[in-house]
Motif scaffolding. Structure first.
Motif, short mmCIF file in Angstrom:
data_model
loop_
_atom_site.label_atom_id
_atom_site.label_comp_id
_atom_site.label_asym_id
_atom_site.label_seq_id
_atom_site.Cartn_x
_atom_site.Cartn_y
_atom_site.Cartn_z
N GLY A 1 18.60 -4.99 -16.42
CA GLY A 1 17.34 -5.66 -16.75
C GLY A 1 16.71 -5.01 -17.95
O GLY A 1 16.65 -5.60 -19.02
N SER A 2 16.29 -3.76 -17.81
CA SER A 2 15.69 -3.06 -18.94
C SER A 2 16.26 -1.66 -19.07
O SER A 2 16.04 -0.79 -18.22
CB SER A 2 14.17 -2.98 -18.79
OG SER A 2 13.66 -2.04 -19.73
N GLN A 3 16.96 -1.44 -20.17
CA GLN A 3 17.55 -0.13 -20.44
C GLN A 3 16.47 0.95 -20.54
O GLN A 3 16.65 2.08 -20.10
CB GLN A 3 18.33 -0.23 -21.75
CG GLN A 3 18.87 1.08 -22.23
CD GLN A 3 19.80 0.91 -23.42
OE1 GLN A 3 20.33 -0.18 -23.66
NE2 GLN A 3 20.01 1.98 -24.16
N ILE A 4 15.33 0.60 -21.14
CA ILE A 4 14.27 1.60 -21.34
C ILE A 4 13.63 1.99 -20.00
O ILE A 4 13.40 3.17 -19.73
CB ILE A 4 13.22 1.08 -22.35
CG1 ILE A 4 13.87 1.04 -23.75
CG2 ILE A 4 11.97 1.95 -22.35
CD1 ILE A 4 12.96 0.57 -24.86
N LYS B 1 23.98 -6.62 -16.44
CA LYS B 1 24.65 -7.24 -17.57
C LYS B 1 25.90 -6.41 -17.79
O LYS B 1 25.83 -5.20 -18.04
CB LYS B 1 23.74 -7.22 -18.80
CG LYS B 1 24.36 -7.86 -20.02
CD LYS B 1 23.34 -7.91 -21.14
CE LYS B 1 23.99 -8.14 -22.49
NZ LYS B 1 24.71 -9.42 -22.59
N GLU C 1 17.31 -11.78 -25.04
CA GLU C 1 18.00 -11.38 -23.82
C GLU C 1 19.32 -10.67 -24.16
O GLU C 1 19.69 -9.67 -23.54
CB GLU C 1 18.31 -12.64 -23.02
CG GLU C 1 18.11 -12.52 -21.54
CD GLU C 1 18.34 -13.87 -20.91
OE1 GLU C 1 17.32 -14.55 -20.65
OE2 GLU C 1 19.50 -14.27 -20.68
N GLN C 2 20.00 -11.19 -25.17
CA GLN C 2 21.27 -10.59 -25.58
C GLN C 2 21.04 -9.20 -26.19
O GLN C 2 21.84 -8.29 -25.99
CB GLN C 2 21.97 -11.48 -26.61
CG GLN C 2 22.46 -12.80 -26.05
CD GLN C 2 23.51 -12.62 -24.97
OE1 GLN C 2 24.46 -11.89 -25.15
NE2 GLN C 2 23.30 -13.26 -23.83
N GLY D 1 18.49 -7.09 -25.66
CA GLY D 1 17.90 -6.08 -24.78
C GLY D 1 16.59 -5.58 -25.36
O GLY D 1 16.07 -6.14 -26.34
N ASP D 2 16.06 -4.50 -24.79
CA ASP D 2 14.74 -3.99 -25.18
C ASP D 2 14.63 -3.75 -26.68
O ASP D 2 15.33 -2.92 -27.23
CB ASP D 2 14.47 -2.65 -24.48
CG ASP D 2 14.37 -2.79 -22.98
OD1 ASP D 2 13.78 -3.80 -22.53
OD2 ASP D 2 14.87 -1.91 -22.26
N HIS E 1 23.13 -2.54 -18.51
CA HIS E 1 21.80 -2.36 -17.91
C HIS E 1 21.62 -3.37 -16.79
O HIS E 1 22.43 -4.29 -16.63
CB HIS E 1 20.68 -2.47 -18.96
CG HIS E 1 20.58 -3.82 -19.61
ND1 HIS E 1 20.11 -4.93 -18.94
CD2 HIS E 1 20.90 -4.25 -20.85
CE1 HIS E 1 20.14 -5.97 -19.76
NE2 HIS E 1 20.63 -5.59 -20.92
#
Lengths: 129, 363
Positions: free
Chosen positions: B31-34, B17, A35-36, A38-39, B29
């Protein structure tokens, strides 16, 4: 609050360790860690057959944002790595404690395990961040 | 404590975040940057860029001042609303900041500079402005929302009255205009079409909500970085700074050498540099295999000379790692990049990597 399964062991650098009961352990990064980060876009797994000492940086996970080392939580030999992560590093995000496992070690000394954090102690580590 | 934009509450509500960025508490972001990256390439996304600094310059000698201050020439701006990208240089030809300047009328120009360089930019301008009859005012009363993507203009126009919508849709590329209570500009930092909208702090949350309702997705600074990198747009502080001249940052095109008698700050230094044959080149790189290129990684040329990646990341559109790098002039098509002690092959490519949703790189 992220998920912290009670049947696993942990490190304060956010690896989880599953005792497979046959002298081997499976290792990944925690839900909190993914979670920290990210993708995730790339996972560099260790070489099978390598011997590692507890605390060695032996794998790398990279998110869009940053690269982060994964440390061997116990000493021993790398016996398996998760080949799925080559094409699908995002498995670490979607299923950190399951399909997102990263590598397995055959432990040199099973007593190593007792020095790792239990779920409660790890939860305290996360809470302090 | 970090500063907050007028949209802070909206970010928290959208599950952002938050991180510190240049002293501001900003969404990295939601949730999801991508996913946010793809949303901008394929549909429409929006960024809170209110941390950026809007400066109004007004007075009879504003143009003369800007013709001295900037490496690009505002005299090229003939039509009201037309904008120009420029570097602001020090006397050594190093880049103090990059900025956009809008020509509103002969005595009124508007400049947008980076948040991280605000203090030094304003101090430099106040120093240089002495002797010119022009006044600098920071517009802290304004927020800024960038709405970007192939559907961005249409979705934004849908929120306006018919006459305002047609005014907005008629804006040419790199034009801005006061339309009702909004200053709407057809500019951006993503390689997609879209608007950057200046709006009063009071109105900003309402506009943000209306854009969400129109299907424009909140997009964080994380995706903003991968979008601008794919678009081949430099980031101040990473790709250039006060020790780097535009000639070594791929920004030759932003220097107005003509007319020759325009004495802009840094001109003498650039004139000397221009004659040198050892200037480093600023190039795009694509990593051939797996891995991620990052700023400060070493680039090794076949002749053994070395350069450095200035910014790199994983490109969600190309599904491989891309980077900008400053390298010796001897660069050919192939280089190696040192990643954690290993030398991995990379290919030099022409930037941008992506424009209007499409890859410009041969696979």
């Amino acid at each position: 609050m992220s998920n912290i399964p009670s049947d696993l062991r942990y490190t304060d650098s956010h690896e989880w360790i599953r005792d497979n009961g046959d002298g081997t352990v499976t290792i990944g990064i925690t839900d909190h860690a993914q979670e920290q980060l990210g993708d995730l876009v790339f996972v560099e797994t260790p070489e099978i057959g390598n011997t590692v000492e507890s605390g060695d940086a032996c794998a790398v996970v990279e998110s869009v944002k940053a690269a982060s080392d994964i440390y061997a939580p116990v000493s021993g030999e790398i016996i398996e790595t998760n080949a799925e992560l080559t094409d699908s590093p995002e498995l670490v995000n979607s299923d950190a404690f399951g399909e997102g496992w990263i590598f397995q070690i055959r432990m040199e000394d099973e007593d190593n395990l007792t020095q790792l954090l239990d779920a409660e102690a790890y939860e305290a580590v996360v809470a302090e961040e | 404590m970090s500063q907050r934009t007028a949209l802070h509450e909206q970010h928290l509500q959208a599950g952002a975040k938050m991180v510190d960025f240049a002293g501001w508490d900003m969404p990295i972001h939601y949730g999801s940057q991508i996913e946010e990256h793809h949303q901008v390439r394929q549909d429409a996304g929006m960024f809170d860029v209110s941390h950026m600094v809007i400066l109004d310059l007004q007075g009879p000698q504003t143009r003369d001042f800007l013709r001295k201050l900037l490496a690009n020439d505002v005299a090229r701006l003939k039509e009201s609303g037309k904008a120009l990208y420029s570097c602001m240089l020090n006397h050594q030809g190093g880049i103090i900041d990059d900025l956009i300047v809008y020509y509103l009328n002969d005595t009124h120009y508007r400049i947008v500079v980076n948040a991280g360089t605000r203090d030094k930019d304003i101090a430099w301008m106040q120093e240089q402005i002495k002797g010119f009859d022009t006044e600098l005012n920071e517009r802290t009363d304004l927020s800024m929302i960038a709405v970007q993507g192939p559907k961005a203009r249409e979705k934004m126009a849908g929120l306006l009255s018919d006459s305002e919508a047609s005014e907005a849709l008629e804006l040419g590329v790199f034009f801005g205009k006061q339309i009702g209570t909004l200053f709407i500009a057809r500019t951006g930092y993503t390689g997609e079409d879209g608007f950057e909208i200046m709006v009063s702090n009071e109105e900003a949350p309402g506009l943000w909500q209306k854009l969400i309702d129109a299907g424009v997705a909140p997009t964080g600074l994380g995706a903003r970085d991968t979008l601008r990198l794919e678009a081949g747009m430099n980031l101040y502080g990473s790709d250039m700074d006060e020790t780097i001249s535009p000639l070594e940052a791929g920004l030759n095109w932003t220097i107005a050498w003509e007319p020759e008698d325009r004495d802009f700050i840094g001109r003498n230094a650039l004139d000397v540099q221009r004659g040198r044959d050892d200037l480093r080149r600023f190039v795009g790189l694509v990593l051939e295999g797996r891995g991620v290129l990052r700023g400060h990684q070493k680039v090794i040329l076949p002749d053994g000379s070395e350069g450095e990646i200035t910014s790199g990341s994983f490109s969600p559109t190309l599904n491989q790692a891309i980077a900008m790098a400053r390298v010796p002039a001897s660069i050919g098509d192939r280089v190696e990049v040192e990643i954690r002690g290993k030398h991995l092959p990379a290919r030099r490519v022409k930037m941008p990597f992506v424009r209007n949703g499409k890859s410009l790189i041969d696979k």
